[in-house]
Design a protein around this motif. Sequence first.
Motif, PDB file in Angstrom:
ATOM      1  N   GLY A 101       0.827  -1.218   0.000  1.00  0.00           N
ATOM      2  CA  GLY A 101       0.000   0.000   0.000  1.00  0.00           C
ATOM      3  C   GLY A 101       0.855   1.261   0.000  1.00  0.00           C
ATOM      4  N   PRO A 102       1.727   1.453   1.016  1.00  0.00           N
ATOM      5  CA  PRO A 102       2.598   2.644   1.031  1.00  0.00           C
ATOM      6  C   PRO A 102       3.536   2.695  -0.179  1.00  0.00           C
ATOM      7  N   LEU A 103       3.988   1.495  -0.625  1.00  0.00           N
ATOM      8  CA  LEU A 103       4.901   1.434  -1.770  1.00  0.00           C
ATOM      9  C   LEU A 103       4.238   2.034  -3.018  1.00  0.00           C
ATOM     10  N   LEU A 104       2.977   1.702  -3.244  1.00  0.00           N
ATOM     11  CA  LEU A 104       2.258   2.223  -4.409  1.00  0.00           C
ATOM     12  C   LEU A 104       2.054   3.731  -4.304  1.00  0.00           C
ATOM     13  N   ILE A 105       1.790   4.214  -3.085  1.00  0.00           N
ATOM     14  CA  ILE A 105       1.610   5.668  -2.881  1.00  0.00           C
ATOM     15  C   ILE A 105       2.906   6.399  -3.206  1.00  0.00           C
ATOM     16  N   ILE A 106       4.033   5.845  -2.709  1.00  0.00           N
ATOM     17  CA  ILE A 106       5.338   6.507  -2.918  1.00  0.00           C
ATOM     18  C   ILE A 106       5.753   6.441  -4.384  1.00  0.00           C
ATOM     19  N   SER A 107       5.599   5.238  -4.995  1.00  0.00           N
ATOM     20  CA  SER A 107       6.120   5.068  -6.358  1.00  0.00           C
ATOM     21  C   SER A 107       5.213   5.688  -7.428  1.00  0.00           C
ATOM     22  N   MET A 108       3.915   5.706  -7.164  1.00  0.00           N
ATOM     23  CA  MET A 108       3.001   6.142  -8.219  1.00  0.00           C
ATOM     24  C   MET A 108       2.108   7.321  -7.826  1.00  0.00           C
ATOM     25  N   GLY A 109       2.244   7.797  -6.582  1.00  0.00           N
ATOM     26  CA  GLY A 109       1.413   8.907  -6.104  1.00  0.00           C
ATOM     27  C   GLY A 109       1.526  10.134  -6.976  1.00  0.00           C
ATOM     28  N   SER A 115       1.269  14.736  -3.953  1.00  0.00           N
ATOM     29  CA  SER A 115       2.638  15.233  -3.734  1.00  0.00           C
ATOM     30  C   SER A 115       3.213  14.627  -2.462  1.00  0.00           C
ATOM     31  N   LEU A 116       4.406  14.041  -2.611  1.00  0.00           N
ATOM     32  CA  LEU A 116       5.097  13.406  -1.478  1.00  0.00           C
ATOM     33  C   LEU A 116       5.878  14.453  -0.690  1.00  0.00           C
ATOM     34  N   PRO A 117       6.108  14.192   0.607  1.00  0.00           N
ATOM     35  CA  PRO A 117       6.992  15.091   1.369  1.00  0.00           C
ATOM     36  C   PRO A 117       8.356  15.167   0.686  1.00  0.00           C
ATOM     37  N   SER A 118       9.012  16.300   0.769  1.00  0.00           N
ATOM     38  CA  SER A 118      10.266  16.514   0.025  1.00  0.00           C
ATOM     39  C   SER A 118      11.358  15.507   0.368  1.00  0.00           C
ATOM     40  N   PHE A 119      11.336  14.971   1.650  1.00  0.00           N
ATOM     41  CA  PHE A 119      12.448  14.077   2.024  1.00  0.00           C
ATOM     42  C   PHE A 119      12.370  12.701   1.329  1.00  0.00           C
ATOM     43  N   ILE A 120      11.188  12.385   0.718  1.00  0.00           N
ATOM     44  CA  ILE A 120      11.135  11.131  -0.055  1.00  0.00           C
ATOM     45  C   ILE A 120      10.590  11.368  -1.473  1.00  0.00           C
ATOM     46  N   SER A 121      10.603  12.611  -1.921  1.00  0.00           N
ATOM     47  CA  SER A 121      10.058  12.869  -3.256  1.00  0.00           C
ATOM     48  C   SER A 121      11.080  12.512  -4.333  1.00  0.00           C
ATOM     49  N   SER A 125      14.615  14.122  -3.321  1.00  0.00           N
ATOM     50  CA  SER A 125      15.434  13.101  -2.638  1.00  0.00           C
ATOM     51  C   SER A 125      15.377  11.775  -3.376  1.00  0.00           C
ATOM     52  N   PRO A 126      15.968  11.688  -4.558  1.00  0.00           N
ATOM     53  CA  PRO A 126      15.894  10.444  -5.346  1.00  0.00           C
ATOM     54  C   PRO A 126      16.461   9.241  -4.607  1.00  0.00           C
ATOM     55  N   ARG A 127      17.532   9.474  -3.771  1.00  0.00           N
ATOM     56  CA  ARG A 127      18.132   8.345  -3.042  1.00  0.00           C
ATOM     57  C   ARG A 127      17.147   7.757  -2.028  1.00  0.00           C
ATOM     58  N   THR A 128      16.519   8.661  -1.224  1.00  0.00           N
ATOM     59  CA  THR A 128      15.546   8.200  -0.212  1.00  0.00           C
ATOM     60  C   THR A 128      14.342   7.573  -0.912  1.00  0.00           C
ATOM     61  N   PHE A 129      13.900   8.209  -1.997  1.00  0.00           N
ATOM     62  CA  PHE A 129      12.776   7.723  -2.791  1.00  0.00           C
ATOM     63  C   PHE A 129      13.006   6.261  -3.207  1.00  0.00           C
ATOM     64  N   LEU A 131      15.453   4.121  -1.953  1.00  0.00           N
ATOM     65  CA  LEU A 131      15.787   3.252  -0.816  1.00  0.00           C
ATOM     66  C   LEU A 131      14.534   2.806  -0.057  1.00  0.00           C
ATOM     67  N   VAL A 132      13.573   3.757   0.147  1.00  0.00           N
ATOM     68  CA  VAL A 132      12.325   3.415   0.861  1.00  0.00           C
ATOM     69  C   VAL A 132      11.553   2.346   0.069  1.00  0.00           C
ATOM     70  N   GLN A 133      11.561   2.485  -1.233  1.00  0.00           N
ATOM     71  CA  GLN A 133      10.861   1.485  -2.061  1.00  0.00           C
ATOM     72  C   GLN A 133      11.513   0.111  -1.933  1.00  0.00           C
ATOM     73  N   LEU A 134      12.838   0.082  -1.908  1.00  0.00           N
ATOM     74  CA  LEU A 134      13.562  -1.187  -1.735  1.00  0.00           C
ATOM     75  C   LEU A 134      13.216  -1.815  -0.389  1.00  0.00           C
ATOM     76  N   LEU A 135      13.182  -0.970   0.668  1.00  0.00           N
ATOM     77  CA  LEU A 135      12.885  -1.468   2.018  1.00  0.00           C
ATOM     78  C   LEU A 135      11.441  -1.976   2.136  1.00  0.00           C
ATOM     79  N   LEU A 136      10.523  -1.328   1.419  1.00  0.00           N
ATOM     80  CA  LEU A 136       9.121  -1.770   1.470  1.00  0.00           C
ATOM     81  C   LEU A 136       8.886  -3.040   0.626  1.00  0.00           C
TER      82      LEU A 136
END
Length: 745
Positions: A101-109, A115-121, A125-129, A131-136
């Motif tokens: 669920g969160p993965l789809l919001i982050i990757s396709m929102g 609009s995602l918060p800047s720290f994972i947009s 923040s392409p690195r955080t964007f 890395l969070v997807q990999l972790l999820l």
Amino acid sequence: MKENTFKIEGMTCSSCAGHVEKATRKLEGVIEANVNLATEKLVVKFDEKKLSAKDIISTVENAGYKATAQEKVDTEKSENLREKEIKELWNRFIISLIFTGPLLIISMGHMVGYSLPSFISLEDSPRTFALVQLLLTTPVMLVGYKFFKVGVRTLLKGSPNMDSLIAIGTSAAYAYGIFAVIKIFQGYPRYAHDLYFESAATILLLITLGKYLESVSKGKTSEAIKKLMGLAPKTARVEVDGKEKVIPLEDVKAGDIVIVKPGDKIPVDGIVIEGSTAIDESMLTGESIPVEKTIDSEVIGASINKNGTIKYRATKVGKDTALAQIIKLVEDAQGSKAPIAKLADIISGYFVPVVIGLAIVSGLGWYFVTKDVEFALTIFISVLVIACPCALGLATPTAIMIGTGKGAEYGVLIKSGEALESAHKVQTVIFDKTGTITEGKPKVTDILVEGMITEEELLTIAASAEKGSEHPLGEAIVKEAEDRKIELKKLDKFVAIPGHGIEVIIDGKDIFLGNKKLMDRNSINLLDLEEKSNVLATEGKTPMFISINNKIAGIIAVADTVKENSKKAIEILHKMGVEVAMITGDNKKTAQAIATQVGIDRVFAEVLPKDKAAEVKRLQEEGRKVAMVGDGINDAPALAQSDVGIAIGSGTDVAIESADIVLMKSDLMDVPTAIKLSRETIKNIKQNLFWAFGYNVLGIPVAMGVLFLFGGPLLSPMIAGGAMSISSVSVITNALRLKGFKPNK
């Protein structure tokens, strides 16, 4: 030749079933091997001089699956494992959903304006964007480890299955995602657009949901067996040294004296030795009226004692009881294959390797055309994921399971998938007359008197005269008198006159009882009774003349009466477009009278028992598919010769053994029910195969990008995963519609 059944664990699709069959068929000594995906069973016919059950189990394990001999399968444990599997799949789905669920919001929102918060947009923040997807995604991959475990193992053994397709597709997406993350951390942020984590996670999520729904549905298909198994009581009350003792059902032995009180279930089969009662046998025969039981009556295990306490001697226990035999018949039928399944089996065997080849070819083809790795990967994953042979493998067995289970529910035991399929082609039904169309027990139908004598007086004289006779017609007269509670008179003389009848003296009166020849021989004038006797004869009745002191006193007519539902059953068969014939050893006049009474199309009269099979063959030579319905030993060859042999449940063991279908209620209304059930089941199978084939024929080219070539859409791997799951569930759901089957009325 020996036949063994094995429970197979680890199969996920029809390719698995094909590999198990292929591996066992290669063994020397194996005559036939069939796997039923829906029941997860392997039935092997083999030469036990060349092969043992252990060799078969070992071969199945070498192919990558687990096999257990049927007799060693604990049914309760097996059911618990199924429940556990359903629960585990549900838990896997929930865990996958929590992370996907969160993965789809982050990757396709951002694609839908979120609009995602800047720290994972993606932009800030392409690195955080990434890395969070990999972790999820990683927990979803881990929780779906079984797809990879089975898929890789079967791939390495050279027999890839559905799990192999999923494992390759999701692993490719996950691996490419890791490659993109590494590139982002190396200073190439553009790779943040090439992440495929959401595809891998969503595919696993949807397929896990599909597997869960499939397992729940498959559980519903075997409800008929569960119902039958639940009929038997767990304990029995037996008499030991004059005392009552409650023991487990499995400890009851043949010869034990069993005590059953009102409301109790009969534990095992047996013969009543004390008491009388009425027993509800509806759960086995479908007959709702309780059956009266007295000393020497047979009782059937799992039926319900209604109102009296009885003692009976156990005759059949364990796997020999009627209930156990019925369960085995239904299980064997559900585990068998219909000829219609062969095409699906052949296709499934080649399906997965062909799909992997198509995925590679289409992926490489698009890469060379577009030079776009992401695009080629989309095509590769979509083809792998959409092309699942599950629906093909489930199309036939699920319908057969429900069809045979539904038949058992109505007292129609169909012994195999082949019998179920053959019945829908039947064009002519041949009924044996005696005991099938008719009751098989002669009854008094008419009493005609001449002069001052009454019906009751005539019956009293006739029954008293016949009391010492063993002739079936005489027995019918005696029974009629007993039913009317008439007290019989003592005989002063009894002389049997072969081929004519009998002469007796009662109360000083000289009485003749027999056929017309007996009357003619003694110069007795029949008056107008001769004409009446001719009318009775044309109705299929046998008139017996009675004279008193050389004067005609009356006629008692006896006939084998037609069963209550015979005419109605034949009417329904005619409405279904089925021709009806009758075969009998009786003379043509009697046979024609019965045929006219019930509406038979063709009559085969004066046929010797040994010639019945030849008459069936003659009809088959006319190009007709023939079903034979019979109940006696003399019907067995004809039942075996016919395309579909249907035995009356009250018939002999030999007839039941020779038949493909057994009618437990001994009701001819179940003949059209069996044919209708076959037609509905085959129609359902054809629908299932149409959707299963149609789904793959349409889905694979779309996944390969054929529509995209002409300006159409490109199929997303996520949609492919969802479509694959839906295809299997839709096939099982369609099969479950058979649960609404109702017999002909």
